[in-house]
Design a protein around this motif. Sequence first.
Motif, PDB file in Angstrom:
ATOM      1  N   TYR A  42       0.948  -1.030   0.167  1.00 28.80           N
ATOM      2  CA  TYR A  42       0.190   0.151  -0.021  1.00 28.80           C
ATOM      3  C   TYR A  42       0.561   1.466  -0.084  1.00 28.80           C
ATOM      4  O   TYR A  42       1.975   0.790  -0.012  1.00 28.80           O
ATOM      5  N   THR A  89     -17.783   6.955   0.869  1.00 30.57           N
ATOM      6  CA  THR A  89     -18.513   6.659  -0.772  1.00 30.57           C
ATOM      7  C   THR A  89     -19.943   7.205  -0.269  1.00 30.57           C
ATOM      8  O   THR A  89     -19.844   8.034   0.963  1.00 30.57           O
ATOM      9  N   ARG A  93     -22.040   8.475  -6.129  1.00 28.48           N
ATOM     10  CA  ARG A  93     -20.783   9.476  -6.391  1.00 28.48           C
ATOM     11  C   ARG A  93     -19.706   9.791  -8.016  1.00 28.48           C
ATOM     12  O   ARG A  93     -20.139   8.791  -8.679  1.00 28.48           O
ATOM     13  N   GLU A 127     -22.073   2.495  -3.623  1.00 25.51           N
ATOM     14  CA  GLU A 127     -21.584   1.960  -5.259  1.00 25.51           C
ATOM     15  C   GLU A 127     -22.690   1.101  -5.909  1.00 25.51           C
ATOM     16  O   GLU A 127     -23.399   1.220  -7.235  1.00 25.51           O
ATOM     17  N   ASP A 150     -15.637  -6.933  -0.181  1.00 20.97           N
ATOM     18  CA  ASP A 150     -14.411  -5.705   0.406  1.00 20.97           C
ATOM     19  C   ASP A 150     -13.789  -6.612   1.530  1.00 20.97           C
ATOM     20  O   ASP A 150     -14.012  -8.073   1.671  1.00 20.97           O
ATOM     21  N   ASN A 229     -11.699   4.190  -6.668  1.00 24.64           N
ATOM     22  CA  ASN A 229     -11.379   4.792  -5.505  1.00 24.64           C
ATOM     23  C   ASN A 229     -10.914   3.486  -4.261  1.00 24.64           C
ATOM     24  O   ASN A 229     -10.628   3.975  -3.367  1.00 24.64           O
TER      25      ASN A 229
HETATM   26  C1  LIG Z   1     -12.743   4.743  -0.463  1.00 24.03           C
HETATM   27  S1  LIG Z   1     -13.587   3.458  -0.493  1.00 24.03           S
HETATM   28  C2  LIG Z   1     -14.193   2.574  -1.942  1.00 24.03           C
HETATM   29  C3  LIG Z   1     -15.975   3.220  -2.060  1.00 24.03           C
HETATM   30  C4  LIG Z   1     -16.299   3.017  -3.585  1.00 24.03           C
HETATM   31  N1  LIG Z   1     -15.600   2.173  -4.572  1.00 24.03           N
HETATM   32  C5  LIG Z   1     -16.444   4.539  -4.249  1.00 24.03           C
HETATM   33  O1  LIG Z   1     -15.589   4.513  -5.043  1.00 24.03           O
HETATM   34  O2  LIG Z   1     -16.956   4.958  -3.521  1.00 24.03           O
HETATM   35  C6  LIG Z   1     -11.374   1.969  -0.530  1.00 24.03           C
HETATM   36  C7  LIG Z   1     -12.655   0.613  -0.428  1.00 24.03           C
HETATM   37  O3  LIG Z   1     -11.755  -0.463  -1.060  1.00 24.03           O
HETATM   38  C8  LIG Z   1     -11.229  -1.497   0.603  1.00 24.03           C
HETATM   39  N2  LIG Z   1     -10.239  -2.252   0.277  1.00 24.03           N
HETATM   40  C9  LIG Z   1      -8.903  -1.550   0.134  1.00 24.03           C
HETATM   41  N3  LIG Z   1      -7.714  -2.463   0.190  1.00 24.03           N
HETATM   42  C10 LIG Z   1      -8.309  -4.132  -0.343  1.00 24.03           C
HETATM   43  C11 LIG Z   1      -8.733  -5.056  -0.275  1.00 24.03           C
HETATM   44  N4  LIG Z   1      -7.184  -5.574  -0.739  1.00 24.03           N
HETATM   45  N5  LIG Z   1      -9.274  -5.882  -1.431  1.00 24.03           N
HETATM   46  C12 LIG Z   1     -10.722  -5.235  -0.831  1.00 24.03           C
HETATM   47  N6  LIG Z   1     -10.873  -4.290  -0.612  1.00 24.03           N
HETATM   48  C13 LIG Z   1     -10.140  -3.448  -0.831  1.00 24.03           C
HETATM   49  C14 LIG Z   1     -11.908  -0.600   1.679  1.00 24.03           C
HETATM   50  O4  LIG Z   1     -11.930  -1.448   2.639  1.00 24.03           O
HETATM   51  C15 LIG Z   1     -12.786   0.914   1.366  1.00 24.03           C
HETATM   52  O5  LIG Z   1     -13.740   0.395   1.202  1.00 24.03           O
END
Ligand SMILES: C[S@@+](CC[C@H](N)C(=O)[O-])C[C@H]1O[C@@H](n2cnc3c(N)ncnc32)[C@H](O)[C@@H]1O
Length: 292
Positions: A42, A89, A93, A127, A150, A229
Amino acid sequence: MRTALNAPAPIPGHLAEDIEAIEISLLLEAIRRRWSYDFTQYSQASIRRRLDQARRAAGLAHFSEVLSHVLHDESFFDRLLGAMSVTVTELFRDPPCFRALREQLIPVFKTFPFVKIWCAGCATGEEVYSLAILLHEEGYLERARLYATDFNRHSLDIGEKGIYPRRLVERYAENYRQSGARAELSDYYSSSYDFVRMKEFLRERIVFSHHNLVTDGVFGEMNLVTCRNVLIYFDKPLQERALGLFSNSLRHGGFLCLGARETLQFSAIAPLFEVQDRRQKIYRKRGVPAHG
Ligand SMILES: C[S@@+](CC[C@H](N)C(=O)[O-])C[C@H]1O[C@@H](n2cnc3c(N)ncnc32)[C@H](O)[C@@H]1O
């Protein structure tokens, strides 16, 4: 400068930041080995910021103390995991993106008897409910199955229930209008006190499940994958892994939709896709689409 409480005197030859970097790398290694969640790929600045917030919230002076809790206390780790994922989120969006999905993709879907959609990194589900509303308004929801994934189980629970704070609805309704609404957003939820609940006919088309983009495999034969995102939090090699996963999950002629600040450009899978809508980050996998 070190921000920890009761910081010890620096060891000669080492800056406090160096010691903290050692602690964080050991902590990430412990999380990976103990709980199989790998955050080493990350974007480190953002991980460090979030870990620091979690450390302070837990009232711990050093990351090495966080490490000890992570190894021995599962509920502490669950809370830490929640703090490490950004789950911001909204319904609809980036409204122009939903307008593009409505206008450009649904006419293609209508030529198929059934479509499968994977919403990866769905957070609390807004979403995927937006996509379900869109499909419903185009008369296509009964012929679609939506998978929302997720790695944050707490977010998935909220998504599955489809219950959101009422105070957010005004903003969501405005997003919805801008996305080319065909009805009122209130047609899609019922209200009770401070909450709204998405209607059952939307919820029953969506399967919420745990999936980690770092370690888990493909979701086969998708017509559309949205991952918006999420990639912004990943380093380049992890972005490549996730994009490879999406490409392998899509049928020929299937679509990939990324977030406003994400792109397929410069990635190894870019040659396999054509640009459907550059502004809205929608791409189409090359090859003859298989019907059915
Ligand atoms: C900012 S939110 C985006 C939500 C939605 N897609 C939107 O655009 O509104 C990012 C999401 O990515 C998930 N995430 C981060 N790393 C991940 C991983 N390795 N596998 C699955 N989900 C992950 C986080 O838990 C979070 O819920």
